[in-house]
Design a protein around this motif. Structure first.
Motif, PDB file in Angstrom:
ATOM      1  N   ILE A 635      29.828  -2.201  32.909  1.00 22.81           N
ATOM      2  CA  ILE A 635      28.953  -1.329  33.688  1.00 22.81           C
ATOM      3  C   ILE A 635      29.214   0.117  33.272  1.00 22.81           C
ATOM      4  O   ILE A 635      30.370   0.548  33.182  1.00 22.81           O
ATOM      5  N   ILE A 636      28.124   0.862  33.035  1.00 21.19           N
ATOM      6  CA  ILE A 636      28.226   2.275  32.655  1.00 21.19           C
ATOM      7  C   ILE A 636      27.384   3.090  33.624  1.00 21.19           C
ATOM      8  O   ILE A 636      26.192   2.809  33.804  1.00 21.19           O
ATOM      9  N   ALA A 637      27.996   4.094  34.249  1.00 21.04           N
ATOM     10  CA  ALA A 637      27.273   5.000  35.147  1.00 21.04           C
ATOM     11  C   ALA A 637      27.216   6.378  34.502  1.00 21.04           C
ATOM     12  O   ALA A 637      28.246   6.928  34.102  1.00 21.04           O
ATOM     13  N   ASP A 638      26.002   6.934  34.369  1.00 18.75           N
ATOM     14  CA  ASP A 638      25.876   8.246  33.718  1.00 18.75           C
ATOM     15  C   ASP A 638      25.834   9.370  34.745  1.00 18.75           C
ATOM     16  O   ASP A 638      26.028   9.157  35.950  1.00 18.75           O
ATOM     17  N   GLY A 639      25.563  10.589  34.279  1.00 21.98           N
ATOM     18  CA  GLY A 639      25.640  11.763  35.136  1.00 21.98           C
ATOM     19  C   GLY A 639      24.484  11.957  36.078  1.00 21.98           C
ATOM     20  O   GLY A 639      24.500  12.903  36.872  1.00 21.98           O
ATOM     21  N   LYS A 657      37.140  -7.695  38.133  1.00 22.39           N
ATOM     22  CA  LYS A 657      37.791  -7.481  36.840  1.00 22.39           C
ATOM     23  C   LYS A 657      36.766  -7.204  35.748  1.00 22.39           C
ATOM     24  O   LYS A 657      36.848  -7.704  34.632  1.00 22.39           O
ATOM     25  N   LEU A 658      35.814  -6.364  36.122  1.00 23.72           N
ATOM     26  CA  LEU A 658      34.717  -6.013  35.229  1.00 23.72           C
ATOM     27  C   LEU A 658      34.894  -4.556  34.787  1.00 23.72           C
ATOM     28  O   LEU A 658      35.096  -3.677  35.629  1.00 23.72           O
ATOM     29  N   PRO A 659      34.844  -4.256  33.477  1.00 27.40           N
ATOM     30  CA  PRO A 659      35.005  -2.875  33.013  1.00 27.40           C
ATOM     31  C   PRO A 659      33.941  -1.951  33.601  1.00 27.40           C
ATOM     32  O   PRO A 659      32.755  -2.278  33.579  1.00 27.40           O
ATOM     33  N   PHE A 660      34.414  -0.807  34.134  1.00 24.13           N
ATOM     34  CA  PHE A 660      33.503   0.188  34.700  1.00 24.13           C
ATOM     35  C   PHE A 660      33.762   1.517  34.001  1.00 24.13           C
ATOM     36  O   PHE A 660      34.907   1.959  33.876  1.00 24.13           O
ATOM     37  N   TYR A 661      32.686   2.144  33.554  1.00 27.79           N
ATOM     38  CA  TYR A 661      32.806   3.388  32.783  1.00 27.79           C
ATOM     39  C   TYR A 661      31.895   4.436  33.399  1.00 27.79           C
ATOM     40  O   TYR A 661      30.683   4.248  33.471  1.00 27.79           O
ATOM     41  N   TYR A 662      32.505   5.533  33.864  1.00 28.19           N
ATOM     42  CA  TYR A 662      31.716   6.643  34.426  1.00 28.19           C
ATOM     43  C   TYR A 662      31.810   7.834  33.475  1.00 28.19           C
ATOM     44  O   TYR A 662      32.895   8.347  33.189  1.00 28.19           O
ATOM     45  N   THR A 663      30.666   8.288  32.968  1.00 24.20           N
ATOM     46  CA  THR A 663      30.659   9.358  31.970  1.00 24.20           C
ATOM     47  C   THR A 663      31.176  10.684  32.527  1.00 24.20           C
ATOM     48  O   THR A 663      31.643  11.533  31.770  1.00 24.20           O
ATOM     49  N   GLY A 664      31.100  10.859  33.841  1.00 21.45           N
ATOM     50  CA  GLY A 664      31.602  12.086  34.447  1.00 21.45           C
ATOM     51  C   GLY A 664      33.109  12.182  34.420  1.00 21.45           C
ATOM     52  O   GLY A 664      33.669  13.265  34.599  1.00 21.45           O
ATOM     53  N   GLU A 665      33.807  11.053  34.214  1.00 21.65           N
ATOM     54  CA  GLU A 665      35.267  11.045  34.139  1.00 21.65           C
ATOM     55  C   GLU A 665      35.760  10.899  32.702  1.00 21.65           C
ATOM     56  O   GLU A 665      36.689  11.585  32.277  1.00 21.65           O
TER      57      GLU A 665
END
Length: 674
Positions: A635-639, A657-665
């Motif tokens: 999962i990718i969350a953008d700005g 246990k699912l990879p989570f990616y936030y572009t703001g961090e």
């Protein structure tokens, strides 16, 4: 003339080498101090030897000592080796901070910015420097140099760039010794009464008085900003458009109080103090007063690195002129650099302004005589014009690789702007200093102010005209660090091969040229094979980039919002063609499937299993049901999402246990495709 024949040049080069070793290898203070002590002892022993024919051991240990001094000077700047540095206190916690304003920086549209020194934390003596960001408040005046404030606000880490090839402001400030920032509102602090006064604060007050007086002397807004920069080193009030004109015209150095300005001040001092030489020991008095006036002007101009560097160098020049001996200009340049790096701040070596200035001055000293030997016109006007062109050309050759590396552009008409402005700069500065003196004395005639204002207006118009010749401004040139090194090697070997036409010199130049070409070819081939997906971070909008070789597809909702971010990528990645497209809801790239959820309402039952899900505009879905139904790999969350949604999404992903990616961090999400 061989540069390495000069001892100061050798020592300065080895000091730089030591600084680089210490910085990039994080050499400890204990190790660097120990090595310095050992080599100092060996140096002393080698000096006391009776048989000192060539004294090779002494020279060898001198260079090793210099390298270790460079490493030690870097280690001394590190907070870990300073027990009173504020970072060695427990951060971040609610602590009582006592700060002293050190410097006023250029504000932006919403905030004032300042550099401040830490005095105390919870009443305990501390030191270090931080960046203060204070919201503009029309009811409260901005801080002044030497003001002391108290606050309970927390120190924050300075953000890293969140998109590829963005300007790393945190790294830039780190090399200035600034590791944290402090954000303030008007109610977050109070100012200490009767704060201590420093010499820097006194000169800032004098500078403020001068600027206030000039503001009441019928100068235009743009003209006043240029006058402040020319005479006082304050560029905060120059408009963006005016600064851009000077930059594109290759004349931005005129706006910084540096070597050119200090050299003119030195000549003015010598002219005014010439009568003192008739007195007993008059030359000694004149030298002392000249150095005092130079450093006084440095304080008045705010003691910026460029001013310190220039005044240090011209203090050596003044002493050399006092001795009236034929002294090498390279020795003077090397001694000033050695003095600044060792006694003031070794981290200046990593600042762009420091690199550009020394590269320009060195290149002038080295190439100007060679260019003069190429042509010596008999006509006096042609001779003076050729001298100015030679100086400009020599300086631009010296700074060209650095300019391309940092700014990716080169002003082709730099010699025109310098030819039109530099000859009159002495008159402009001299008249400016006279106006300041008359204004402080309260006897400044309005007619002189009008004449000076028109003179500055004329200079701005000339610069604007040169800057408008955009055909001669070469922009967006890809240039990496290896090209920087190879370019300087090519310049050195090429000049030597032209002046000393020996086979080894010509061979060295040819090898450098071939090496540069091979690197360009190999990097072009490598980048031409790359394929990657990039999810940019941009507040309020979404953008998905697909790079395939030298082509880039920009899938976005608002092209205007992301154009600057895309441009940085285009320059660094040597992109030949950019296609802007409307962002869709699903993509397939070489077996990688992407689903983009950026609509208010999503019917997730229609979706099949996907590899990556990009969340944008905070879609209104039952996130847990969506994850259980689709079962994506990441999962990718953008700005463009609301900050309040990020923790909930992140927790749901952690539970599964699912990879989570936030572009703001973590910055822009980059997926390499093989």
């Amino acid at each position: 003339m061989k540069l390495l024949d000069f001892i100061p040049v050798k020592l300065t080069l080895f000091l730089i080498f030591g600084i680089l070793i210490g910085y990039y290898n994080n050499i400890s203070l204990l190790l660097s101090t120990g090595l310095t002590s050992v080599f100092m002892v060996l140096l002393g022993i080698s000096w006391t030897r009776k048989n000192r024919l060539d004294n090779l051991p002494f020279g060898f240990f001198s260079l090793l000592c210099t390298i270790c001094l460079g490493m030690m000077s870097v280690a001394l700047t590190l907070p870990d080796n300073n027990s009173k540095h504020y970072t060695n206190f427990k951060l971040p916690t609610e602590q009582y901070l006592h700060l002293k304003i050190h410097e006023i920086l250029k504000p932006n549209s919403y905030n004032e910015r300042f550099m401040a020194d830490v005095i105390e934390i919870d009443g305990i003596e501390a030191n270090g420097r931080i960046l203060i960001i204070a919201k503009k408040d029309t009811l409260k005046p901005k801080f002044r140099v030497d003001e002391e404030i108290y606050t309970l606000n927390l120190l924050e880490e300075i953000s890293l760039p969140l998109n590829p090839y963005g300007f790393n402001y945190a790294e830039y400030l780190k090399k200035l010794g600034v590791l944290h920032q402090l954000k303030l509102n008007s109610r977050d602090y109070f100012i200490k009464k009767n704060a201590s006064i420093t010499l820097l604060g006194l000169t800032a007050a004098v500078r403020h008085k001068i600027i206030s007086g000039l503001a009441q002397s019928n100068f235009g807004t743009d003209e006043l900003g240029i006058i402040q920069a020319l005479l006082l080193g304050q560029r905060n009030d120059i408009s963006e458009e005016t600064y851009k004109n000077y930059k594109n015209a290759g004349a931005v150095h005129i706006l910084a109080v540096s070597g050119l300005h200090i050299g003119i001040v030195l000549l003015l001092c010598q002219f005014l103090l010439k009568p003192l030489e008739r007195l007993p020991r008059g030359k000694d008095i004149a030298l002392l007063l000249t150095v005092i006036l130079l450093w006084g002007y440095a304080f008045l101009a705010g003691l910026s690195p460029s001013v310190i560097r220039a005044v240090s160098m011209f203090s050596f020049v003044a002493y050399a002129m006092y001795l009236n001996r034929p002294t090498s200009t390279f020795n003077i340049l090397a001694l000033s650099m050695f003095f600044i790096l060792l006694t003031y701040d070794p981290m200046l070596l990593f600042q762009v302004g420091f690199q550009l200035s020394y590269a320009a001055v060195f290149s002038i000293f080295w190439l100007f005589p060679k260019l003069q030997n190429l042509w010596n016109p008999g006509n006096m006007i042609l001779k003076k014009c050729w001298q100015l062109v030679s100086i400009s050309l020599a300086a631009q050759i010296g700074v060209l690789p650095i300019s391309l590396f940092y700014f990716h552009q080169f002003p082709g008409l730099f010699f025109i702007s310098n030819l039109l402005i530099v000859p009159f700069l002495g008159l402009i500065l001299g008249l400016g200093f006279l106006i300041i003196a008359l204004m402080l004395a309260g006897i400044l005639p309005n007619s002189i102010s009008v004449i000076y204002n028109k003179l500055i207006t004329l200079m701005n118009n000339v610069i604007e005209w040169v800057a408008q010749q955009e055909f001669f401004i070469f922009k967006d040139i890809p240039f990496d660090s290896l090209q920087l090194v190879l370019s300087y090697l090519l310049i050195f070997t090429l000049v030597y091969s032209l002046t000393e036409k020996k086979f080894k010199n010509i061979l060295a130049a040819a090898l450098c040229l071939i090496g540069l070409q091979l690197w360009l070819i190999s990097s072009t081939i490598k980048k031409g094979r790359e394929q990657k997906i990039i999810v940019l971070h941009k507040t309020g909008t979404s953008a998905l980039l697909y790079k395939k070789g030298n082509y880039l597809d920009v899938n976005c909702l608002d092209s205007v919002a992301v154009i600057k971010l895309v441009k940085a990528l285009v320059v660094e990645e040597n992109i030949e063609k950019v296609n802007y497209k409307t962002l869709q809801n699903s993509y397939h790239f070489k077996g990688q499937s992407l689903l983009i959820l950026n609509k208010p309402e999503i019917i997730f039952q229609k979706f099949q299993k996907v590899d990556y899900v990009i969340l944008g505009n905070s879609p209104k879905i039952n996130f847990n049901r969506f994850l259980d139904s689709i079962k994506p790999e990441s999962i990718i969350a953008d700005g463009s999402n609301y900050m309040s949604d990020i923790p909930w999404w992140k927790k749901s992903c952690i539970d599964r246990k699912l990879p989570f990616y936030y572009t703001g961090e973590k910055g822009a999400f980059i997926l390499e495709i093989e």
